[in-house]
Design an enzyme around this catalytic site. Structure first.
Site, PDB file in Angstrom:
ATOM      1  CE  LYS A  65      -7.003   0.823   4.062  1.00 16.81           C
ATOM      2  NZ  LYS A  65      -5.716   1.160   4.721  1.00 16.81           N
ATOM      3  CB  CYS A 120      -3.760  -2.166   4.637  1.00 18.33           C
ATOM      4  SG  CYS A 120      -2.699  -2.402   6.077  1.00 18.33           S
ATOM      5  CB  VAL A 124       0.739  -0.839  12.067  1.00 19.95           C
ATOM      6  CG1 VAL A 124       1.541   0.008  11.096  1.00 19.95           C
ATOM      7  CG2 VAL A 124      -0.726  -0.425  12.018  1.00 19.95           C
ATOM      8  CD  GLU A 131      -2.367   0.999   2.987  1.00 18.03           C
ATOM      9  OE1 GLU A 131      -1.896   0.206   3.828  1.00 18.03           O
ATOM     10  OE2 GLU A 131      -3.366   1.703   3.211  1.00 18.03           O
TER      11      GLU A 131
END
Ligand code: ACM
Length: 265
Positions: free
Chosen positions: A109, A141, A168, A38
């Site tokens: 997204k 993501c 993350v 991304e």
């Protein structure tokens, strides 16, 4: 079908450097569908909308798409990569698809993560792209945390989920294994590595890019320290068998009438 990912380290704001690095690495492979992270060309931690706007590009005539298109053509690649896409006054966190014939498509997204909500417009359509090799479903993501996204792509015919990421949280990769099992599809998660610091904000990307099978086997995965380009051969037709055993089929056994609460907001 040959499929792969490019796990990269990206330098915030240095689009030329990030694109050059990706193109150099992609030049080493051919005849494959390869997924990049991304926002691979810009980095992630935009200070504000103005900074984001200064780094966003149009599709298909922006710098990054043009460069990726060249290597796709030269090496007979389908490439899925994440960029910030400018559309008039709006900016989307977009996965762009280019193929070796110059065809271009994109997915914006839908489920924005954390501060992305302050910066980007969200997309509205989950897309599946038919290619000569297989049907690609796009998600980006944080879309992983909404099982509705992968399910919708599956119902639209996706055989393989292409998943550019800047993961993350420590469990996104694990969750993608479940997305594959419950839908009996393949998934390619292409993640970033490294630490990004902008003012007081620090973020560490978790790497561990992977390709997962419809039975949830990790066909290839890498660590969280090094850049890595992996390409493997898969039998994409395995994603068309939705039978779990002689009595269960993960698509036919659903009871959509029991789930209407999901779509009635
Ligand atoms: C993310 O959606 N970039 C965590």
């Amino acid at each position: 079908m040959r499929v792969g990912f490019l796990q990269m380290r990206c330098k915030f704001g240095d689009v030329k450097k990030n694109v050059k690095r990706a193109v150099n690495l992609l030049s080493k492979v051919n005849n494959a569908t390869v997924v990049l992270p991304e926002l691979f060309n810009t980095g992630y931690l935009f200070k504000n909308k103005k900074e984001l706007a200064s780094l966003a590009e149009s599709v298909p005539d922006g710098f990054t798409t043009k460069q990726i298109k060249k290597v796709a053509k030269k090496n007979n690649l389908n490439i899925v990569f994440g960029i910030a896409q400018k559309v008039k006054k709006e900016i989307y966190n977009t996965a762009v698809f280019v193929d070796s014939k110059g065809n271009i498509d994109s997915y914006r997204k839908i489920h924005l993560f954390d501060r992305e909500k302050l910066l980007f417009n969200h997309g509205k359509v989950l897309k599946v792209k038919s290619t000569d090799e297989g049907k690609l479903g796009f998600m980006i993501c944080f879309d992983w945390i909404f099982p509705e996204a992968a399910r919708t792509l599956t119902l639209k015919g996706a055989q393989i989920l292409c998943h550019p990421s800047n993961l993350v949280l420590p469990y996104g990769q694990k969750a993608m294994i479940t997305r594959c099992i419950e839908n009996r599809v393949f998934a390619i998660t292409a993640n970033r590595i490294g630490i990004e610091r902008r003012g007081p904000v620090r973020i560490e990307f978790t790497g561990k890019s992977q390709i997962v099978s419809p039975e949830g086997e990790i066909l290839v995965s890498v660590g969280d320290r090094s850049e890595s380009l992996k390409v493997i051969e898969i039998d994409i037709n395995r994603a068309d068998n939705k039978n779990l055993n002689v009595n269960n089929n993960v698509i036919e056994d659903r009871f959509p009438s029991c789930y209407s609460v999901i779509t009635n907001k």
